[in-house]
Write a protein that holds these residues in place. Structure first.
Motif, PDB file in Angstrom:
ATOM      1  N   ALA A  97      14.481 -23.689  20.344  1.00 50.82           N
ATOM      2  CA  ALA A  97      14.041 -24.023  21.696  1.00 50.82           C
ATOM      3  C   ALA A  97      15.247 -24.242  22.596  1.00 50.82           C
ATOM      4  O   ALA A  97      16.203 -24.914  22.231  1.00 50.82           O
ATOM      5  N   ALA A  98      15.201 -23.639  23.794  1.00 54.05           N
ATOM      6  CA  ALA A  98      16.292 -23.779  24.747  1.00 54.05           C
ATOM      7  C   ALA A  98      15.855 -24.689  25.882  1.00 54.05           C
ATOM      8  O   ALA A  98      14.668 -24.801  26.194  1.00 54.05           O
ATOM      9  N   GLU A  99      16.819 -25.330  26.498  1.00 52.54           N
ATOM     10  CA  GLU A  99      16.512 -26.169  27.648  1.00 52.54           C
ATOM     11  C   GLU A  99      16.081 -25.291  28.808  1.00 52.54           C
ATOM     12  O   GLU A  99      16.728 -24.294  29.139  1.00 52.54           O
ATOM     13  N   ALA A 100      14.953 -25.653  29.441  1.00 54.25           N
ATOM     14  CA  ALA A 100      14.440 -24.888  30.577  1.00 54.25           C
ATOM     15  C   ALA A 100      15.169 -25.351  31.832  1.00 54.25           C
ATOM     16  O   ALA A 100      14.651 -26.149  32.611  1.00 54.25           O
ATOM     17  N   SER A 101      16.358 -24.832  32.028  1.00 53.47           N
ATOM     18  CA  SER A 101      17.218 -25.320  33.107  1.00 53.47           C
ATOM     19  C   SER A 101      16.649 -25.036  34.496  1.00 53.47           C
ATOM     20  O   SER A 101      16.971 -25.730  35.454  1.00 53.47           O
ATOM     21  N   ALA A 139      -3.733 -28.975  11.781  1.00 56.75           N
ATOM     22  CA  ALA A 139      -3.599 -27.756  10.982  1.00 56.75           C
ATOM     23  C   ALA A 139      -2.202 -27.162  11.110  1.00 56.75           C
ATOM     24  O   ALA A 139      -1.610 -26.717  10.120  1.00 56.75           O
ATOM     25  N   ALA A 140      -1.664 -27.170  12.341  1.00 57.91           N
ATOM     26  CA  ALA A 140      -0.317 -26.628  12.551  1.00 57.91           C
ATOM     27  C   ALA A 140       0.719 -27.423  11.768  1.00 57.91           C
ATOM     28  O   ALA A 140       1.616 -26.850  11.134  1.00 57.91           O
ATOM     29  N   GLN A 141       0.608 -28.740  11.795  1.00 50.90           N
ATOM     30  CA  GLN A 141       1.551 -29.573  11.036  1.00 50.90           C
ATOM     31  C   GLN A 141       1.432 -29.318   9.543  1.00 50.90           C
ATOM     32  O   GLN A 141       2.435 -29.239   8.831  1.00 50.90           O
ATOM     33  N   GLN A 142       0.217 -29.182   9.047  1.00 50.54           N
ATOM     34  CA  GLN A 142       0.021 -28.938   7.621  1.00 50.54           C
ATOM     35  C   GLN A 142       0.536 -27.562   7.203  1.00 50.54           C
ATOM     36  O   GLN A 142       0.826 -27.335   6.027  1.00 50.54           O
ATOM     37  N   GLN A 143       0.674 -26.657   8.174  1.00 53.69           N
ATOM     38  CA  GLN A 143       1.223 -25.332   7.903  1.00 53.69           C
ATOM     39  C   GLN A 143       2.728 -25.277   8.153  1.00 53.69           C
ATOM     40  O   GLN A 143       3.335 -24.205   8.155  1.00 53.69           O
ATOM     41  N   GLY A 144       3.324 -26.458   8.374  1.00 52.97           N
ATOM     42  CA  GLY A 144       4.776 -26.535   8.485  1.00 52.97           C
ATOM     43  C   GLY A 144       5.340 -26.444   9.877  1.00 52.97           C
ATOM     44  O   GLY A 144       6.558 -26.364  10.044  1.00 52.97           O
ATOM     45  N   GLN A 145       4.475 -26.486  10.900  1.00 52.00           N
ATOM     46  CA  GLN A 145       4.950 -26.413  12.283  1.00 52.00           C
ATOM     47  C   GLN A 145       5.031 -27.820  12.870  1.00 52.00           C
ATOM     48  O   GLN A 145       4.027 -28.526  12.922  1.00 52.00           O
ATOM     49  N   ASP A 146       6.194 -28.225  13.329  1.00 52.08           N
ATOM     50  CA  ASP A 146       6.370 -29.574  13.876  1.00 52.08           C
ATOM     51  C   ASP A 146       5.973 -29.575  15.348  1.00 52.08           C
ATOM     52  O   ASP A 146       6.810 -29.463  16.243  1.00 52.08           O
ATOM     53  N   VAL A 147       4.671 -29.684  15.588  1.00 55.61           N
ATOM     54  CA  VAL A 147       4.151 -29.749  16.955  1.00 55.61           C
ATOM     55  C   VAL A 147       3.694 -31.172  17.225  1.00 55.61           C
ATOM     56  O   VAL A 147       3.250 -31.876  16.315  1.00 55.61           O
ATOM     57  N   PHE A 183       0.219 -30.316  23.909  1.00 61.02           N
ATOM     58  CA  PHE A 183       1.221 -30.446  22.858  1.00 61.02           C
ATOM     59  C   PHE A 183       2.215 -29.293  22.909  1.00 61.02           C
ATOM     60  O   PHE A 183       1.987 -28.263  23.554  1.00 61.02           O
ATOM     61  N   ALA A 184       3.336 -29.510  22.237  1.00 65.62           N
ATOM     62  CA  ALA A 184       4.420 -28.530  22.197  1.00 65.62           C
ATOM     63  C   ALA A 184       5.190 -28.755  20.904  1.00 65.62           C
ATOM     64  O   ALA A 184       4.936 -29.713  20.167  1.00 65.62           O
ATOM     65  N   SER A 185       6.152 -27.889  20.636  1.00 67.22           N
ATOM     66  CA  SER A 185       6.981 -28.106  19.449  1.00 67.22           C
ATOM     67  C   SER A 185       7.890 -29.304  19.702  1.00 67.22           C
ATOM     68  O   SER A 185       8.337 -29.541  20.832  1.00 67.22           O
ATOM     69  N   ALA A 186       8.161 -30.069  18.658  1.00 64.72           N
ATOM     70  CA  ALA A 186       9.049 -31.224  18.793  1.00 64.72           C
ATOM     71  C   ALA A 186      10.420 -30.772  19.267  1.00 64.72           C
ATOM     72  O   ALA A 186      11.085 -31.473  20.041  1.00 64.72           O
ATOM     73  N   GLU A 187      10.824 -29.589  18.831  1.00 67.81           N
ATOM     74  CA  GLU A 187      12.125 -29.051  19.225  1.00 67.81           C
ATOM     75  C   GLU A 187      12.189 -28.825  20.735  1.00 67.81           C
ATOM     76  O   GLU A 187      13.163 -29.206  21.394  1.00 67.81           O
TER      77      GLU A 187
END
Length: 339
Positions: free
Chosen positions: A29-33, A99-107, A235-239
């Motif tokens: 994830a990049a900063e949305a400047s 479900a996303a977290q259980q599938q390994g996505q840190d949202v 929600f969004a990715s933690a990153e």
């Protein structure tokens, strides 16, 4: 196909979408400047009203945000967009975050959308099923024994919610014939044809059918005073959230402004016109939906952990997500919400 097999197939399909997205070039994830946030949008859905109104009234602009709305057609496609980096922010149910977290996505959830379930039970206007006081919703559910009830699909969130309400009411669930009737227009047409005795209503099908005289609300769980499960949140990715913390908080601030704006009686005409012009609603329908006596007060930027955990428990009971590892509110919230 039985319910558990159907849910397994759905889970496998979602996993495939995620893996496909990951292998197609997802990057850090990049900063949305420039302040641009891409936001998934289900066109015309009532859940999207806060972000659409925030854009229209300039609340995002006040926070230095340009909202770039990306049209999506399903939960799976929007989540794949998040994983690939083509979408920054989504709004959907607690079970999808789990479900996303259980599938390994840190949202992570970072802002509230619709603060509680907003389903009501609708019947034809001339139905023998009586309308009950909202506080007597349990008696209303017992009156559904021996009837045919229409859900958007079998094995999904609506069925989980219906079964939990029926169990709480002490209704004989085995005596109720549950059938899939689709959503919005499809569901309304199935009720009108008499194929089912009742359906779940929700914005905007509820207001449309009542205004047209085709149906009435028999059981109003929303105004029952009961603790209801959480409906949708942003929600969004933690990153992405960590890289764009100020933008994320500004986004939620704008959503809060929109929520306050739409619930203020002074803005009723503006909100009704917005619903008519941008969502294509009949003005009579928009007037039922908007204002302090309508549905708009249940929009809130706050995230209620009691309601979120109730949703989590229901999702597990209905096999929408795995019970192990258990995911609860504290696992789903972004740590930067409070600054």
């Amino acid at each position: 196909m039985n319910r558990r097999v159907a849910m397994s197939a759905l889970s496998a399909a979602a996993t495939a979408l995620l893996l496909s997205a990951c292998s197609s070039g997802g990057s850090d994830a990049a900063e949305a400047s420039d302040g641009t946030i891409t936001v998934a949008n289900f066109a015309g859905a009532g859940t999207t009203l806060p972000d659409q109104l925030a854009a229209s009234e300039g609340f995002f602009e006040e926070q230095g945000i340009t909202a770039d709305f990306v049209q999506v057609t399903s939960a799976g496609t929007q989540l794949a967009g998040l994983v690939s980096g083509s979408i920054d922010v989504l709004q959907y149910t607690v079970s999808q975050v789990m479900a996303a977290q259980q599938q390994g996505q840190d949202v992570r959830l970072f802002c509230g959308g619709v603060s509680k379930a907003w389903n009501v039970v609708m019947v034809k206007d001339d139905s023998p099923i009586e309308t009950v006081d909202p506080a007597d919703w349990r008696e209303g559910f017992k009156a559904l024994e021996g009837t045919t009830f229409g859900l958007d699909s079998l094995g999904g969130g609506q069925e989980a919610y219906f079964r939990s309400l029926a169990a709480e009411a002490g209704a004989d669930i085995d005596s109720i014939n549950l059938v899939a009737v689709g959503t919005v227009g499809e569901a309304a047409a199935t009720l009108s044809s008499g194929r089912v005795d009742a359906i779940f209503g929700y914005p905007f099908v509820q207001q449309s059918e009542v205004a047209a005289g085709n149906a009435r609300v028999a059981i109003d769980i929303v105004n029952s005073g009961e603790q209801l499960p959480y409906h949708t949140g942003y929600f969004a990715s933690a990153e992405w959230l960590d890289a764009n913390a100020d933008l994320a908080r500004g986004f939620c601030e704008a959503i809060g402004e929109a929520d306050t704006f739409m619930a203020d009686p002074a803005n009723l005409d503006t909100v009704v016109s917005f619903l008519a012009d941008d969502f294509g609603l009949d003005r009579a329908v928009a007037e039922q939906f908007a204002g302090p006596d309508g549905v708009t007060p249940i929009y809130s930027p706050e995230l209620d952990c009691t309601a979120i955990d109730l949703s989590a428990e229901q999702a597990e009971s209905a096999d929408l997500v795995a019970a192990d590892p258990a995911v609860r509110c504290e696992d789903m919230l972004w740590g930067g919400i409070d600054g």
